[in-house]
Write a protein that holds these residues in place. Structure first.
Motif, PDB file in Angstrom:
ATOM      1  N   ALA A  34      -4.203   9.141   8.595  1.00 42.30           N
ATOM      2  CA  ALA A  34      -3.471   8.398   7.203  1.00 42.30           C
ATOM      3  C   ALA A  34      -4.313   7.422   6.599  1.00 42.30           C
ATOM      4  CB  ALA A  34      -2.839   7.528   8.298  1.00 42.30           C
ATOM      5  N   TYR A  35      -4.145   7.050   5.964  1.00 45.37           N
ATOM      6  CA  TYR A  35      -5.033   5.858   5.016  1.00 45.37           C
ATOM      7  C   TYR A  35      -3.835   5.267   3.946  1.00 45.37           C
ATOM      8  CZ  TYR A  35      -8.244   4.538   1.266  1.00 45.37           C
ATOM      9  OH  TYR A  35      -8.756   4.424   0.282  1.00 45.37           O
ATOM     10  N   GLN A  36      -4.038   4.139   3.993  1.00 50.91           N
ATOM     11  CA  GLN A  36      -3.262   3.015   3.595  1.00 50.91           C
ATOM     12  C   GLN A  36      -4.369   2.713   2.554  1.00 50.91           C
ATOM     13  OE1 GLN A  36      -0.595   1.975   4.367  1.00 50.91           O
ATOM     14  NE2 GLN A  36      -0.525   1.785   6.764  1.00 50.91           N
ATOM     15  N   ALA A  37      -3.686   3.751   0.973  1.00 52.46           N
ATOM     16  CA  ALA A  37      -4.369   3.469  -0.434  1.00 52.46           C
ATOM     17  C   ALA A  37      -3.756   2.483  -1.334  1.00 52.46           C
ATOM     18  CB  ALA A  37      -3.995   5.020  -0.811  1.00 52.46           C
ATOM     19  N   GLY A  38      -4.281   1.646  -2.416  1.00 59.05           N
ATOM     20  CA  GLY A  38      -3.953   0.850  -3.120  1.00 59.05           C
ATOM     21  C   GLY A  38      -3.100   2.037  -4.169  1.00 59.05           C
ATOM     22  N   PRO A  39      -2.388   1.149  -4.382  1.00 61.93           N
ATOM     23  CA  PRO A  39      -0.939   2.279  -5.639  1.00 61.93           C
ATOM     24  C   PRO A  39      -2.220   2.132  -6.873  1.00 61.93           C
ATOM     25  CG  PRO A  39      -0.573  -0.766  -5.302  1.00 61.93           C
ATOM     26  CD  PRO A  39      -1.992  -0.089  -4.396  1.00 61.93           C
TER      27      PRO A  39
ATOM     28  N   LYS B  37       1.143  -1.358   0.144  1.00 63.50           N
ATOM     29  CA  LYS B  37      -0.133  -0.257   0.150  1.00 63.50           C
ATOM     30  C   LYS B  37       0.769   1.176  -0.173  1.00 63.50           C
ATOM     31  CE  LYS B  37      -4.012  -2.101   0.810  1.00 63.50           C
ATOM     32  NZ  LYS B  37      -5.338  -2.058   0.221  1.00 63.50           N
ATOM     33  N   ALA B  38       0.105   2.883  -0.418  1.00 62.61           N
ATOM     34  CA  ALA B  38       0.830   3.889  -0.457  1.00 62.61           C
ATOM     35  C   ALA B  38       0.151   4.511   0.895  1.00 62.61           C
ATOM     36  CB  ALA B  38       0.835   4.788  -1.333  1.00 62.61           C
ATOM     37  N   LEU B  39       1.219   5.302   1.786  1.00 66.21           N
ATOM     38  CA  LEU B  39       0.766   5.593   2.746  1.00 66.21           C
ATOM     39  C   LEU B  39       0.158   7.596   2.396  1.00 66.21           C
ATOM     40  CD1 LEU B  39      -0.162   5.443   6.015  1.00 66.21           C
ATOM     41  CD2 LEU B  39       1.712   6.369   6.213  1.00 66.21           C
TER      42      LEU B  39
END
Length: 202
Positions: free
Chosen positions: A80-85, A40-42
């Protein structure tokens, strides 16, 4: 009499925008410093300004079939948000709705300013990408960025936040549809200014 009413209304708006700082009751402070997951991207949404402190800004990931509620960003907080690439279209909602493009890489951390400005009756908000470029208007390498980090505390959603979103989802979707027309009509140059690039991650 009408002038007096108009003055009092305007004064009320100014007090709301420039006065007290209210933390959302739906969010809780956390002492945990988040890190991006391997896949993931933060993305960290930060709101260091006290301006419009009485008004809350809610943020969303519009990627996919429906909006993903990220949380509520009050003045002096960050989330903070864990986002898919890959590509995303993020949205912030206050009196208005506004948008920001992002192209994210897994394992990296990205930063976004939640920026308030004066609206008709309460604060409006924009999402401003913070670039890994010393010459950028909003830069990870600027002294301002260090101050923004120090001025904000991490918060996270509580179960009540999800209930709040579910109760307001229809109104948020309607506002999204309205303001998305303006976003879609924006020029390529305007959208480029509101794009977080893969190489902006650290």
């Amino acid at each position: 009499m009408r002038k007096t009413i108009a003055f009092l209304a305007a004064l009320s708006v100014l007090v709301t925008l420039g006065g007290c700082v209210a933390t959302s009751p739906y969010m809780t402070k956390t002492s945990i410093t988040p890190q991006p997951s391997a896949d993931k991207a933060l993305v960290i949404f930060m709101r260091p300004s006290r301006y419009g402190g009485g008004i809350q800004a809610s943020v969303y990931d519009t990627r996919g079939a429906s909006n993903e509620f990220i949380g509520i960003v009050s003045a002096k907080t960050k989330i903070a948000y864990q986002a898919g690439p890959g590509t995303h279209l993020f949205m912030v909602v206050g009196e208005n709705a506004d948008f920001m493009n992002a192209n994210l890489e897994a394992g990296k951390t990205y930063y976004v300013l939640v920026s308030p400005r004066m609206g008709m009756w309460k604060a409006r908000f924009s999402l401003l990408p913070i670039h890994d470029d010393v010459n950028a208007k909003y830069s990870l390498k600027s002294p301002d960025f260090a101050q923004w980090e120090q001025a904000t505390d991490f918060v996270q959603t509580s179960p009540a936040a999800t209930a709040w979103y579910n109760a307001h989802a229809a109104d948020i979707t309607a506002k999204q549809a309205d303001y998305l027309q303006k976003w879609n009509a924006a020029s390529a140059e305007q959208k480029a200014e509101l794009t977080l690039h893969a190489n902006d991650g650290t």
